[in-house]
Design an enzyme around this catalytic site. Structure first.
Site, PDB file in Angstrom:
ATOM      1  N   ASP A  53       0.836  -1.197   0.000  1.00 42.75           N
ATOM      2  CA  ASP A  53       0.000   0.000   0.000  1.00 42.75           C
ATOM      3  C   ASP A  53       0.871   1.247   0.000  1.00 42.75           C
ATOM      4  O   ASP A  53       1.658   1.465   0.919  1.00 42.75           O
ATOM      5  CB  ASP A  53      -0.914   0.011   1.232  1.00 42.75           C
ATOM      6  CG  ASP A  53      -1.806   1.241   1.286  1.00 42.75           C
ATOM      7  OD1 ASP A  53      -2.978   1.152   0.889  1.00 42.75           O
ATOM      8  OD2 ASP A  53      -1.318   2.313   1.736  1.00 42.75           O
ATOM      9  N   TYR A  58       2.874  10.015  -0.551  1.00 37.25           N
ATOM     10  CA  TYR A  58       4.019   9.515   0.216  1.00 37.25           C
ATOM     11  C   TYR A  58       5.330   9.745  -0.519  1.00 37.25           C
ATOM     12  O   TYR A  58       6.403   9.575   0.062  1.00 37.25           O
ATOM     13  CB  TYR A  58       3.875   8.019   0.495  1.00 37.25           C
ATOM     14  CG  TYR A  58       2.607   7.601   1.188  1.00 37.25           C
ATOM     15  CD1 TYR A  58       1.788   8.522   1.853  1.00 37.25           C
ATOM     16  CD2 TYR A  58       2.204   6.267   1.181  1.00 37.25           C
ATOM     17  CE1 TYR A  58       0.614   8.119   2.474  1.00 37.25           C
ATOM     18  CE2 TYR A  58       1.046   5.855   1.810  1.00 37.25           C
ATOM     19  CZ  TYR A  58       0.248   6.789   2.442  1.00 37.25           C
ATOM     20  OH  TYR A  58      -0.914   6.367   3.051  1.00 37.25           O
ATOM     21  N   HIS A 114      -7.799   9.699  -1.704  1.00 34.37           N
ATOM     22  CA  HIS A 114      -7.081   9.641  -0.427  1.00 34.37           C
ATOM     23  C   HIS A 114      -7.856  10.296   0.721  1.00 34.37           C
ATOM     24  O   HIS A 114      -7.865   9.779   1.839  1.00 34.37           O
ATOM     25  CB  HIS A 114      -5.707  10.303  -0.592  1.00 34.37           C
ATOM     26  CG  HIS A 114      -4.692   9.808   0.379  1.00 34.37           C
ATOM     27  ND1 HIS A 114      -3.341   9.851   0.122  1.00 34.37           N
ATOM     28  CD2 HIS A 114      -4.803   9.251   1.609  1.00 34.37           C
ATOM     29  CE1 HIS A 114      -2.673   9.349   1.152  1.00 34.37           C
ATOM     30  NE2 HIS A 114      -3.539   8.982   2.070  1.00 34.37           N
TER      31      HIS A 114
END
Length: 283
Positions: A53, A58, A114
């Protein structure tokens, strides 16, 4: 939701609402520095994880992609999730293509919005673009992350495809049972991030008692609780021993009354941002 077990990893497999199967215990890369991600994911794959994931926010998708490229594991055996950044809800197609390129993949297994960022008013529009990606076979399943009850209601009112997953903050002291129940009532699987409460839930007397009883670590008890109540769970670590330890939680089965004792730790205390008001762009 049907279950089977992957012989390669001994991790339970859940069937999502479109029949796509996802390993219930995966490896998260949130806050792993980009320069360390390739090695960490390589360690996870070598340990037996088959579910990775990540997210565009990120900034380590390329590291995930490098580890996948170096692995001899067949692509069809690895489940990869990534996510649409908040600041790109107005351009999901371009964002998706950038993620696909960084990961080095033709098809992404699960693509999530998200955060809802309700102040932008864009998540229902973005969902239509995700539906198009899904219909074109570029992603095997689509879902959401951090969607509260009202966000789900708004999304479902105009959706052609019901989200396969709602990834939410969930751990023993904040497991959002009502939201989880609502998600599941619509056929939406619940996936837990910050599954250990960022370590805060590991010192609970109930957790440490059960760890001693089963000769396991507190983290393994909490991860087994997630699996026992039906959550998909994605613990993160960059330490090889901890990576293997987390995966071994799949072999621990807690009794129903033990699951209930851990669930009773609910305190209502969120650790992360509140999706009702969160408005960061992640850019």
């Amino acid at each position: 939701m049907s279950e089977s077990t992957s012989q390669a990893t001994a991790v339970p497999m859940l069937a999502l609402n479109n029949g796509v199967r996802i390993p219930q215990l995966g490896f998260g890369v949130f806050q792993i520095p980009p320069e360390d991600t390739r090695v960490a994911v390589g360690e996870a794959l070598a340990a037996g994880y088959r579910h990775i994931d990540t997210a565009a926010a990120y900034r380590n998708e390329a590291g995930v992609g490098a580890a996948l490229a170096e692995s001899a594991i067949p692509r069809e055996e690895i489940f990869v999730t990534t996510k649409l950044r908040n600041g790109e809800q107005g351009s999901p197609r371009a964002a998706f293509e950038a993620s696909r390129k960084a990961l080095g993949l033709d098809v992404i297994d699960l693509y999530l919005i998200h955060w809802p960022v309700p102040s932008q008013g864009l998540y229902t529009q973005a969902w239509k673009e995700l539906e198009a990606l899904y219909s074109q076979g570029l992603v095997r399943a689509i879902g959401v992350s951090n969607f509260l009850s009202g966000h789900l209601d708004t999304l479902l009112a105009g959706a052609s495809v019901v989200p396969a997953v709602n990834q939410i903050e969930a751990h023993p002291t904040f497991h959002q049972a009502a939201l989880a129940d609502k998600s599941r009532s619509h056929g939406i699987a619940v996936e837990a991030y910050s599954p250990l409460g960022q370590g805060r839930d590991l010192d609970s007397p109930v957790v440490t008692e059960l760890a001693a009883k089963y000769s396991v670590t507190p983290a393994q008890v909490v991860l087994a609780w997630h699996l026992g109540i039906g959550n998909i769970v994605i613990p993160k670590s960059a330490t090889p021993a901890r990576i293997r330890e987390n995966l071994a939680a799949a072999s621990l089965s807690l009794a129903p009354e033990e699951l209930e004792r851990i669930s009773a730790l609910e305190s209502g205390q969120r650790i992360g941002a509140d999706p009702a008001v969160a408005a960061f762009t992640q850019m």
